[in-house]
Design a protein around this motif. Structure first.
Motif, PDB file in Angstrom:
ATOM      1  N   LYS A   1       0.424   1.451  -8.139  1.00 51.41           N
ATOM      2  CA  LYS A   1       0.052   2.725  -8.741  1.00 51.41           C
ATOM      3  C   LYS A   1       0.648   3.923  -8.016  1.00 51.41           C
ATOM      4  N   SER A   2       1.021   3.740  -6.741  1.00 47.08           N
ATOM      5  CA  SER A   2       1.427   4.839  -5.875  1.00 47.08           C
ATOM      6  C   SER A   2       0.349   5.911  -5.863  1.00 47.08           C
ATOM      7  N   ALA A   3      -0.895   5.456  -5.840  1.00 40.77           N
ATOM      8  CA  ALA A   3      -2.065   6.331  -5.824  1.00 40.77           C
ATOM      9  C   ALA A   3      -3.198   5.592  -5.121  1.00 40.77           C
ATOM     10  N   PRO A   4      -4.150   6.331  -4.534  1.00 40.18           N
ATOM     11  CA  PRO A   4      -5.233   5.681  -3.795  1.00 40.18           C
ATOM     12  C   PRO A   4      -6.142   4.868  -4.690  1.00 40.18           C
TER      13      PRO A   4
ATOM     14  N   GLY B   1       0.793  -1.220   0.000  1.00 36.49           N
ATOM     15  CA  GLY B   1       0.000   0.000   0.000  1.00 36.49           C
ATOM     16  C   GLY B   1       0.825   1.271   0.000  1.00 36.49           C
ATOM     17  N   ILE B   2       0.139   2.387   0.287  1.00 36.07           N
ATOM     18  CA  ILE B   2       0.772   3.698   0.317  1.00 36.07           C
ATOM     19  C   ILE B   2       0.296   4.458   1.553  1.00 36.07           C
ATOM     20  N   GLN B   3       0.902   5.622   1.790  1.00 32.60           N
ATOM     21  CA  GLN B   3       0.485   6.513   2.873  1.00 32.60           C
ATOM     22  C   GLN B   3       0.398   7.932   2.317  1.00 32.60           C
TER      23      GLN B   3
ATOM     24  N   GLU C   1      11.630  -1.234 -12.257  1.00 32.72           N
ATOM     25  CA  GLU C   1      11.560   0.075 -12.909  1.00 32.72           C
ATOM     26  C   GLU C   1      10.369   0.855 -12.353  1.00 32.72           C
ATOM     27  N   VAL C   2      10.611   2.127 -12.023  1.00 36.19           N
ATOM     28  CA  VAL C   2       9.588   2.987 -11.447  1.00 36.19           C
ATOM     29  C   VAL C   2       9.447   4.238 -12.300  1.00 36.19           C
ATOM     30  N   GLU C   3       8.222   4.637 -12.589  1.00 36.58           N
ATOM     31  CA  GLU C   3       7.976   5.821 -13.399  1.00 36.58           C
ATOM     32  C   GLU C   3       8.162   7.088 -12.566  1.00 36.58           C
ATOM     33  N   GLU C   4       8.213   8.239 -13.241  1.00 40.60           N
ATOM     34  CA  GLU C   4       8.435   9.509 -12.555  1.00 40.60           C
ATOM     35  C   GLU C   4       7.337   9.821 -11.537  1.00 40.60           C
ATOM     36  N   ASN C   5       6.125   9.374 -11.806  1.00 40.95           N
ATOM     37  CA  ASN C   5       5.015   9.636 -10.884  1.00 40.95           C
ATOM     38  C   ASN C   5       4.968   8.653  -9.714  1.00 40.95           C
ATOM     39  N   GLY C   6       5.949   7.771  -9.631  1.00 38.86           N
ATOM     40  CA  GLY C   6       6.020   6.827  -8.515  1.00 38.86           C
ATOM     41  C   GLY C   6       5.414   5.472  -8.792  1.00 38.86           C
ATOM     42  N   ALA C   7       4.665   5.341  -9.882  1.00 40.43           N
ATOM     43  CA  ALA C   7       4.055   4.057 -10.215  1.00 40.43           C
ATOM     44  C   ALA C   7       5.125   3.067 -10.667  1.00 40.43           C
ATOM     45  N   VAL C   8       4.939   1.812 -10.289  1.00 43.63           N
ATOM     46  CA  VAL C   8       5.876   0.760 -10.694  1.00 43.63           C
ATOM     47  C   VAL C   8       5.460   0.226 -12.060  1.00 43.63           C
TER      48      VAL C   8
END
Length: 301
Positions: free
Chosen positions: A272-275, A111-113, A244-251
């Motif tokens: 996704k590094s997003a909710p 998950g994320i915070q 590999e990770v994108e600039e927006n934090g998504a894998v």
């Protein structure tokens, strides 16, 4: 030492769903969870069919009980500290209790915070201030609400969305000015915009009552929605393992949970590094688990 087919890290909806799918596929699974799921701050979770309005902990407890029906699934309530790839291309998982576990494949679902640009929002988050209108808009319908956001595109998107649930809206940008066109678009719906910085949020027991601005003005609001300034993964497992990770934090994945590193999979908000909603995260977990099982099947047949 026992070698698991897959270690799933994170016992939220993505990790629980992945574990269930893999357990039913008769795979030897270890699920690790440290109890830091993002939705634990809220009283109820919504939008998951047959479980609408359930408490987050109850949702997790039910999921864990269902996993007990499958003897190949082991659950460990502990924090994973490190994941190391050994010479045989297996993974050694180290936990806070000093133990080590070996597995062929890793599925990340931790998950994320959130990070809030107004720290005091944290006191009300999950009770009267929320991030997702689809999850909590119904409970705040027709109430006097406030939208907290700092970027114009996010302000307009969230405000238009929340307008479906309540027409009594105030937008707070906490010192950020938005364009004349943006102001006009909101004002035509009688939506007020407060651009001055916030001094304090006032409420009781997590339930918002009013907002105080540095100008001295106070407005009454009983709840609202916030767009956090950013989200982050609570660990760097994906990066440390070379994914590999994108600039927006998504894998980066193949769309089915496979990362750019062989035998490492990812699901849910971690990817996704997003909710995300419970329903979508659970679906992501099932999809990634099918990839894990498919790869195991093809490699061993």
């Amino acid at each position: 030492m026992k070698v698991f087919d897959c270690v799933v890290i994170g016992g939220g909806p993505a990790g629980l769903s992945a574990s269930l799918t893999l357990g039913r596929a008769r795979r030897e699974i270890a699920l690790f969870d440290d109890g830091t799921n993002r939705n634990k701050v809220t009283n109820q979770s919504h939008g998951f069919i047959t479980r609408d309005g359930i408490k987050p902990q109850e949702f997790k407890d039910i999921g864990l009980r269902e996993l007990e029906n499958y003897p190949s699934i082991s659950f460990f309530q502990t924090k994973v500290l490190e994941i190391i790839r050994d010479r045989e291309k297996k993974f050694i998982v180290k936990t806070t209790n000093g133990r080590k576990y070996v597995t062929e494949k890793i599925l990340l679902a931790t998950g994320i915070q959130e990070v809030f640009f107004i720290p005091s929002i944290r006191k009300y988050y999950g009770k009267s201030i929320f991030n997702c209108p689809y999850c909590d808009g119904w409970e705040l319908r027709e109430k006097p609400l406030i939208i907290f956001a700092e970027k114009e595109d996010q302000i307009l998107h969230m405000t238009k969305l929340v307008y479906n649930w309540s027409k009594d809206l105030v937008v707070s940008t906490n010192g950020v000015e938005i364009s004349k066109e943006g102001v006009q678009e909101l004002q035509k719906r009688n939506i007020k915009i407060k651009s001055e910085p916030i001094k304090n949020l006032v409420g009781d027991g997590g339930y918002l009552q009013k907002i105080e601005f540095v100008s001295g003005e106070t407005i009454l609001r009983s709840g609202g929605f916030v767009i956090p300034s950013s989200f982050y993964r609570p660990n760097q497992f994906a990066e440390k393992l070379g994914c590999e990770v994108e600039e927006n934090g998504a894998v980066v994945t193949d769309g089915f949970g496979r990362t750019t590193q062989k035998n490492i999979y990812i699901a849910g908000e971690t990817e996704k590094s997003a909710p995300s909603s419970l329903m979508i995260s659970a679906a992501d977990g099932s999809k990634a688990a099918i990839s894990v099982n498919t790869d195991l099947t093809m490699e061993r047949f």
